[in-house]
Design a protein around this motif. Structure first.
Motif, PDB file in Angstrom:
ATOM      1  N   GLY A   1      34.805  66.297 -44.917  1.00 48.39           N
ATOM      2  CA  GLY A   1      34.405  67.344 -45.887  1.00 48.39           C
ATOM      3  C   GLY A   1      34.392  66.833 -47.325  1.00 48.39           C
ATOM      4  N   SER A   2      34.459  67.777 -48.245  1.00 49.11           N
ATOM      5  CA  SER A   2      34.451  67.413 -49.681  1.00 49.11           C
ATOM      6  C   SER A   2      35.274  68.428 -50.489  1.00 49.11           C
ATOM      7  CB  SER A   2      33.020  67.362 -50.216  1.00 49.11           C
ATOM      8  OG  SER A   2      32.391  68.623 -50.072  1.00 49.11           O
ATOM      9  N   ILE A   3      35.693  67.968 -51.641  1.00 49.30           N
ATOM     10  CA  ILE A   3      36.478  68.843 -52.561  1.00 49.30           C
ATOM     11  C   ILE A   3      35.720  68.973 -53.874  1.00 49.30           C
ATOM     12  CG2 ILE A   3      38.625  69.104 -53.848  1.00 49.30           C
ATOM     13  CD1 ILE A   3      40.028  67.562 -51.659  1.00 49.30           C
ATOM     14  N   HIS A   4      35.482  70.207 -54.315  1.00 56.63           N
ATOM     15  CA  HIS A   4      34.772  70.493 -55.570  1.00 56.63           C
ATOM     16  C   HIS A   4      35.788  71.089 -56.574  1.00 56.63           C
ATOM     17  CE1 HIS A   4      30.690  70.098 -53.707  1.00 56.63           C
ATOM     18  NE2 HIS A   4      31.424  70.362 -52.599  1.00 56.63           N
ATOM     19  N   VAL A   5      35.987  70.376 -57.687  1.00 59.56           N
ATOM     20  CA  VAL A   5      36.947  70.827 -58.726  1.00 59.56           C
ATOM     21  C   VAL A   5      36.193  71.021 -60.051  1.00 59.56           C
ATOM     22  CG1 VAL A   5      39.039  70.306 -60.026  1.00 59.56           C
ATOM     23  CG2 VAL A   5      38.841  69.597 -57.621  1.00 59.56           C
ATOM     24  N   ARG A   6      36.278  72.247 -60.597  1.00 61.93           N
ATOM     25  CA  ARG A   6      35.662  72.553 -61.919  1.00 61.93           C
ATOM     26  C   ARG A   6      36.774  72.970 -62.893  1.00 61.93           C
ATOM     27  NH1 ARG A   6      30.984  76.886 -62.107  1.00 61.93           N
ATOM     28  NH2 ARG A   6      29.905  75.130 -61.068  1.00 61.93           N
ATOM     29  N   SER A   7      36.806  72.262 -64.048  1.00 66.70           N
ATOM     30  CA  SER A   7      37.833  72.572 -65.064  1.00 66.70           C
ATOM     31  C   SER A   7      37.538  73.919 -65.742  1.00 66.70           C
ATOM     32  CB  SER A   7      37.884  71.474 -66.117  1.00 66.70           C
ATOM     33  OG  SER A   7      38.236  70.234 -65.532  1.00 66.70           O
ATOM     34  N   ARG A   8      38.603  74.520 -66.264  1.00 65.61           N
ATOM     35  CA  ARG A   8      38.460  75.854 -66.915  1.00 65.61           C
ATOM     36  C   ARG A   8      38.238  75.690 -68.412  1.00 65.61           C
ATOM     37  NH1 ARG A   8      41.772  80.023 -69.085  1.00 65.61           N
ATOM     38  NH2 ARG A   8      43.623  78.703 -68.909  1.00 65.61           N
ATOM     39  N   ALA A   9      37.136  76.239 -68.958  1.00 63.25           N
ATOM     40  CA  ALA A   9      36.837  76.177 -70.411  1.00 63.25           C
ATOM     41  C   ALA A   9      37.851  76.981 -71.226  1.00 63.25           C
ATOM     42  CB  ALA A   9      35.423  76.679 -70.676  1.00 63.25           C
ATOM     43  N   GLY A  10      38.380  78.059 -70.632  1.00 69.22           N
ATOM     44  CA  GLY A  10      39.351  78.889 -71.357  1.00 69.22           C
ATOM     45  C   GLY A  10      40.571  78.109 -71.779  1.00 69.22           C
ATOM     46  N   TYR A  11      41.004  77.186 -70.909  1.00 73.48           N
ATOM     47  CA  TYR A  11      42.151  76.350 -71.281  1.00 73.48           C
ATOM     48  C   TYR A  11      41.839  75.537 -72.539  1.00 73.48           C
ATOM     49  CZ  TYR A  11      45.480  72.495 -71.121  1.00 73.48           C
ATOM     50  OH  TYR A  11      46.425  71.570 -71.449  1.00 73.48           O
ATOM     51  N   ALA A  12      40.624  74.980 -72.587  1.00 70.64           N
ATOM     52  CA  ALA A  12      40.238  74.181 -73.756  1.00 70.64           C
ATOM     53  C   ALA A  12      40.201  75.049 -75.019  1.00 70.64           C
ATOM     54  CB  ALA A  12      38.880  73.527 -73.515  1.00 70.64           C
ATOM     55  N   TYR A  13      39.628  76.274 -74.884  1.00 72.95           N
ATOM     56  CA  TYR A  13      39.574  77.167 -76.062  1.00 72.95           C
ATOM     57  C   TYR A  13      40.980  77.560 -76.533  1.00 72.95           C
ATOM     58  CZ  TYR A  13      34.514  77.805 -75.717  1.00 72.95           C
ATOM     59  OH  TYR A  13      33.165  77.602 -75.711  1.00 72.95           O
ATOM     60  N   GLU A  14      41.858  77.838 -75.584  1.00 74.04           N
ATOM     61  CA  GLU A  14      43.216  78.244 -75.946  1.00 74.04           C
ATOM     62  C   GLU A  14      43.962  77.113 -76.642  1.00 74.04           C
ATOM     63  OE1 GLU A  14      44.725  79.444 -72.217  1.00 74.04           O
ATOM     64  OE2 GLU A  14      43.710  81.401 -72.210  1.00 74.04           O
TER      65      GLU A  14
END
Length: 651
Positions: free
Chosen positions: A131-144
Motif C-alpha cells: 500500500g501507500s501512506i499519504h501525509v499532508r501538513s496542516r497550514a493552520g499550524y504554520a499560521y499559528e
C-alpha cells in the motif's frame, strides 16, 4: 506640537518603518522555515509509519493502523493522514475538520498564503507492495506559529519603543532646553520683561540662537528705556517747573481745576499762596544761585507739608509764587503748619541770627471756599490776602478770609455719619463709551442727600467720611449695592468701582472684597479702579490684589493716570487691564500740541503692554475727535452725559 514631540514622533516613525520591514522579512523567512519544517515532518512521519505499519497493512489490521495514525496525528502538524492498500483503497483516514478554527487573525491568513506540503510513501513488505501512506501538513499550524512569533516581536518592539521614547524625551529635553529659554524670553519680551539666559548651550547652532536672543533683549530693553526717558523728559518740559520740580503754572492751574470741578476730593478747599517778597531785591542781595536755592528749599518744604496732609496739589506759579491746595483747615492749624516754612525762608536769607527787626522774606495768603468756587476766584482771593500780609510787614502774619467756615460743622458731620451707618447712600453712574458709542462699562459714584433732601456734592460727603474714618464703610456699601444692582439687572452694563486709597490700605477690607466677589456670580461684570497715587504708595499690596482679582475674572484699572511725578514704570509689574488718563491731560488736548503728543505717548505705552487706554472728563467733541485720532480705546465725560441714577440704567 512642540519641536521635542515632533522629533520623538519622527524617530518613532522611522522605527515603525523598520519594524514593518522587519515584520515582512521575518514573516517571509518564518513561512519558508515553517514550510520546510512541515515538509520534513511529513516525510519523516510517512517513513516511520511505513516501517511500523507494513505488516499490519498486509494483514489489513485497521485497529492497529488507527492506533498508530492517531498517535502521530495528535501532534498537530498534519491536516490529513491516509493509509491505502495496494489497490488504492483507503484502509484508514484521519483529517482535521474543514471548519476547525485557526488561532491566528484572518487578515494574516489572507495576507500570507501558505500551501502545506504533501508526502506520499509507498509501503512494501517482504518484497511486496502492500500500500501507500499519504501525509499532508496542516497550514493552520504554520499560521499559528507565525502569529505567535509576530506577537512576541511586537511586544518586544513596543517595549523598546517606550524605552526609546523616554530616553529620547530626556535627551531632547536637555538638548532643547535653551530653546525653551528662548521661548520664555520672547513671551517675557512681549510683556516688557527683559530676561537674559546666563548659560550658553554647548551646541554651536543653539549657542548662536541664544546669543542672538540675548542681544535682541538688551536692544529692546534699551529702546523701551529710551522711550520712557523721552516721555519723562517731555513730561518735565511740558508740565514740570525746571527749578523746583513741582507742577509748572500750566499744569498747576489745570490740576487745580480738575480737583475742584471733577474729583472734588478736597471738599471745601484751602488754597495757600506762598510769596517771596521783592524777589528782585533778593536776587541783588543774595545772587541768582542763592535765590534759586531759596525757592527750591521753600518749594520742598511746601511739598513735604502737602504730602503729610493727604490729597493735595502743589506747584509754582512763577517767580517766587508757590501754591498748595488741600482740604480746608482753620487759621490756627495753618499758622502751626506754615510757621516752619516761613522760618526757613527767614533763616536762608538772614542767617541763623535772624531777629524781629529783619524784614519778612515771605508772605502767605490763604483763601478757603466751597466747591462752587472756581480756581480763578480762589487764586484772586489768596492773592489779595497775601498782598495784605506783605503790606502789613508783620513777618509771620497770616490772613484768611474770615467769612469762610473753619472746617465741617458738627451738624453736617453727624448727618453724614448717620447716612453712612444707616446705609442711606445711593449710586449714580456715568458711561464709558468706545468710538462707536457702545458702553464699555459705567463708573459708579456714591451720593447722599443733604439736610434739604437734595444730592450733595461728592467732596462735601466723602471729605467728611474721610475725616471720620468712614471711607471703608462707604466702599463696602458701594460694593454691596453694585452687586445687588447687577443681580437685579442682568442686561445692565458692567460697573467700574473706584475704591478709596485709605480703604485699600486695610487688609480686612481687601479680604472682605475678595470674599464678596467670589461668592457673587457677577464678578465678571465688575471692574475695580484704583487711583495711581494709591498704587505707587502701596505697590506690593496692590499687585497682590490685582492678582487675586484676575483669578476671579474681575478687571482691574488705574484711575487718574499720567500725572504722578514718579512715572509709570509700575505698569510693567502690575499689568492692569486698562487705565484712565487723568482729566487734567484732556482739558486742553484739542488746543495744545504738547498735550496731544504726551497723551499719544501714554497711549502708545499702554498699547505696547496690551493695556487699554481710556480718557476721562471729555466734554467737547473736538477733544473726542483728537483722542480718536490718537488711538484711544474709550472716553468718559459730560460729552456722553452727566451722571444718572444707577437703578434706572438699562442697556
Amino acid at each position: 506640537m512642540s519641536l521635542k514631540n515632533q522629533l520623538i514622533a519622527t524617530v518613532l516613525a522611522v522605527l515603525l518603518g523598520l519594524v514593518l520591514s522587519t515584520f515582512y522579512i521575518l514573516s517571509d523567512s518564518t513561512r519558508d522555515t515553517l514550510l520546510t519544517q512541515l515538509e520534513s515532518h511529513a516525510e519523516d512521519s510517512a517513513t516511520h509509519l511505513g516501517l511500523y505499519l507494513a505488516p499490519y497493512m498486509q494483514r489489513k489490521d485497521q485497529a492497529t493502523i488507527a492506533t498508530a495514525v492517531n498517535a502521530i496525528f495528535d501532534s498537530g502538524f498534519y491536516q490529513q493522514i491516509e493509509i491505502q492498500d495496494s489497490q488504492g483503497n483507503a484502509l484508514y483516514l484521519k483529517q482535521y475538520k474543514a471548519d476547525t478554527a485557526i488561532n491566528a487573525p484572518a487578515w494574516l491568513i489572507s495576507l500570507i498564503p501558505i500551501t502545506p506540503p504533501e508526502k506520499v510513501r509507498p509501503i512494501t513488505y517482504q518484497w511486496q507492495q502492500v500500500g501507500s501512506i499519504h501525509v499532508r501538513s496542516r497550514a493552520g499550524y504554520a499560521y499559528e506559529q507565525l502569529w505567535q512569533s509576530m506577537q512576541q516581536t511586537l511586544v518586544l518592539f513596543v517595549s523598546l519603543a517606550v524605552a526609546t521614547a523616554l530616553m529620547l524625551s530626556l535627551l531632547l529635553r536637555q538638548l532643547l532646553k535653551p530653546l525653551q529659554g528662548v521661548e520664555h524670553q520672547a513671551m517675557a519680551l512681549a510683556r516688557r520683561e527683559y530676561i537674559e539666559q546666563p548659560h550658553l548651550p554647548r551646541t554651536r547652532e543653539l549657542r548662536r540662537v541664544v546669543m542672538a536672543m540675548n542681544l535682541m533683549v538688551r536692544q529692546v530693553e534699551h529702546m523701551f528705556a529710551e522711550q520712557n526717558r523721552n516721555i519723562e523728559s517731555l513730561r518735565s518740559t511740558a508740565y514740570r517747573d525746571s527749578l523746583t520740580g513741582l507742577n509748572n503754572r500750566r499744569a498747576l492751574l489745570t490740576q487745580l481745576a480738575e480737583h475742584l470741578e471733577y474729583r472734588q476730593d478736597f471738599g471745601p478747599a484751602s488754597l495757600v499762596l506762598f510769596h517771596l517778597n521783592d524777589l528782585q531785591t533778593l536776587n541783588l542781595r543774595l545772587g541768582e544761585e542763592d535765590t534759586n536755592h531759596l525757592i527750591q528749599q521753600c518749594a520742598h518744604s511746601l511739598q513735604t507739608l502737602g504730602q503729610a496732609m493727604g490729597p493735595h496739589v502743589v506747584g509754582r506759579l512763577g517767580g517766587g509764587d508757590l501754591v498748595l491746595m488741600t482740604q480746608r483747615r482753620g487759621l490756627d492749624e495753618w499758622q502751626q503748619k506754615l510757621t516752619g516754612t516761613l522760618n526757613l525762608a527767614q533763616q536762608l536769607v538772614h542767617g541763623q541770627q535772624a531777629n524781629a527787626a529783619d524784614m519778612p522774606v515771605a508772605s502767605i495768603g490763604i483763601a478757603s471756599g466751597d466747591q462752587t468756587w472756581s480756581v480763578d476766584k480762589l487764586l484772586s482771593q489768596a492773592r489779595l490776602i497775601q498782598q495784605e500780609a506783605e503790606q502789613a510787614g508783620s513777618g509771620l502774619m497770616l490772613l484768611q478770609d474770615q467769612q469762610q467756615q473753619h472746617g465741617w460743622s458738627e451738624q453736617w458731620q453727624t448727618h453724614v455719619a448717620n447716612a453712612i451707618h444707616n446705609e442711606q447712600i445711593f449710586l449714580q453712574q456715568q458711561t464709558l463709551e468706545d468710538e462707536t458709542g457702545l458702553c464699555i462699562h459705567a463708573e459708579v459714584f456714591a451720593r447722599i442727600l443733604d439736610q434739604d433732601n437734595t444730592p450733595c456734592q461728592a467732596g462735601d460727603f466723602l471729605g467728611v467720611a474721610r475725616d471720620l474714618k468712614l471711607l471703608e464703610a462707604v466702599d463696602r456699601l458701594i460694593v454691596k449695592h453694585a452687586i445687588q444692582h447687577l443681580q437685579h439687572h442682568p442686561q445692565a452694563p458692567k460697573l467700574g468701582l473706584n475704591l478709596a486709597n485709605q480703604t485699600l490700605a486695610e487688609p480686612t477690607f481687601v479680604k472682605w472684597l475678595l470674599r464678596q466677589l467670589k461668592d457673587s456670580q457677577q464678578a465678571s461684570r465688575i471692574s475695580i479702579e484704583v487711583n495711581e497715587t494709591a498704587i505707587l504708595t502701596h505697590l506690593d499690596n496692590i499687585r497682590q490684589l490685582r492678582s487675586a482679582l484676575a483669578k476671579l475674572g474681575v478687571q482691574f484699572g488705574v484711575d487718574n493716570f499720567g500725572t504722578h511725578p514718579n512715572g509709570f514704570s509700575y505698569l510693567y509689574a502690575l499689568k492692569p487691564d486698562y487705565l484712565k488718563l487723568d482729566g487734567s491731560l484732556i482739558r486742553q488736548l484739542d488746543q495744545s500740541d504738547e498735550d496731544r503728543f504726551f497723551v499719544s505717548s501714554l497711549i502708545s505705552v499702554a498699547h505696547s503692554l496690551d493695556i487699554r487706554a481710556y480718557a476721562e472728563h471729555v466734554e467737547r467733541d473736538t477733544q473726542h475727535q483728537a483722542l480718536v485720532r490718537l488711538g484711544i480705546d474709550g472716553t468718559q465725560g459730560y460729552l456722553h452725559g452727566k451722571p444718572s441714577p444707577l437703578a434706572a440704567s438699562q442697556v
